[in-house]
Design an enzyme around this catalytic site. Structure first.
Site, mmCIF file in Angstrom:
data_model
loop_
_atom_site.group_PDB
_atom_site.id
_atom_site.type_symbol
_atom_site.label_atom_id
_atom_site.label_comp_id
_atom_site.label_asym_id
_atom_site.label_seq_id
_atom_site.Cartn_x
_atom_site.Cartn_y
_atom_site.Cartn_z
ATOM 1 N N MET A 123 0.800 -1.214 0.000
ATOM 2 C CA MET A 123 0.000 0.000 0.000
ATOM 3 C C MET A 123 0.840 1.276 0.000
ATOM 4 S SD MET A 123 0.621 -1.259 3.150
ATOM 5 C CE MET A 123 -0.567 -2.562 3.255
ATOM 6 N N TYR A 124 2.145 1.168 0.206
ATOM 7 C CA TYR A 124 3.006 2.348 0.219
ATOM 8 C C TYR A 124 3.228 2.817 -1.220
ATOM 9 C CZ TYR A 124 4.363 0.957 5.003
ATOM 10 O OH TYR A 124 4.388 0.613 6.325
ATOM 11 N N GLY A 125 2.664 3.952 -1.546
ATOM 12 C CA GLY A 125 2.812 4.502 -2.884
ATOM 13 C C GLY A 125 2.226 3.620 -3.965
#
Length: 180
Positions: A57-59
């Site tokens: 979900m990071y970036g």
């Protein structure tokens, strides 16, 4: 530069991991800072920070791609942690999400795969998917991130807690200062 010895902690199944690592939240979001992010992670590795934590979900997966660049040729030296979001926490979806993370990270295995936050209703079905990832060697260990005590108790009830290796809790001095 010489590496610093980072204290290690033994997981329930015997693996020893560093107690301090490098997180990658917000990394990879700005293409103009890509090379700086890769260099920062590589410097951390040079200094002995060999646990790297990221998440799908990071970036939108960009952080995992950046980590893949940073670990090029150094994968065996790193304890790699990534997270799967609750939207992908079904038996079928977790397998797909894991394969996508492996592709972005450019590796054949993830050392520790974390279920990020609860947000799903069928822990037994999710754990069947996790078991398959463990059996096939796609992940070595699994744990949870941001689970409440009640969520952990339910998970332990489903699986006796034998398979859960960690519970990642937020610890960020900067974020803590803003909450006070």
């Amino acid at each position: 530069m010489s590496a610093t010895a980072i204290r290690r902690l033994e997981l329930p199944l015997g693996e020893s991991i560093p107690v301090l690592g490098q997180g990658t939240a917000r990394m990879g979001e700005d293409p103009d800072r890509w090379d700086a992010g890769v260099a920062a992670l590589q410097l951390g590795l040079d200094l002995g920070m060999t646990l790297v934590e990221t998440g799908e979900m990071y970036g939108g997966g960009a952080a995992e791609e950046l980590v893949g660049d940073a670990l090029d040729g150094r994968r065996d030296d790193v304890f790699l942690v990534t997270k799967v979001g609750p939207a992908h926490a079904s038996r079928r979806e977790i397998a797909v999400a894991c394969e996508q993370s492996l592709r972005r990270l450019r590796t054949e295995w993830i050392d520790l795969y974390l279920l990020h936050a609860r947000g799903f209703e069928l822990p037994d079905e999710t754990l069947e998917g996790v078991d398959e990832l463990l059996r096939t060697g796609r992940i070595s260990f699994f744990g949870v991130s941001l689970y409440s005590v009640a969520d952990l108790e339910e998970l332990v009830e489903v699986r006796d807690g034998v398979h859960v290796q960690t519970d990642e809790v937020p610890y960020n001095p900067e974020a803590s200062r803003h909450r006070a």
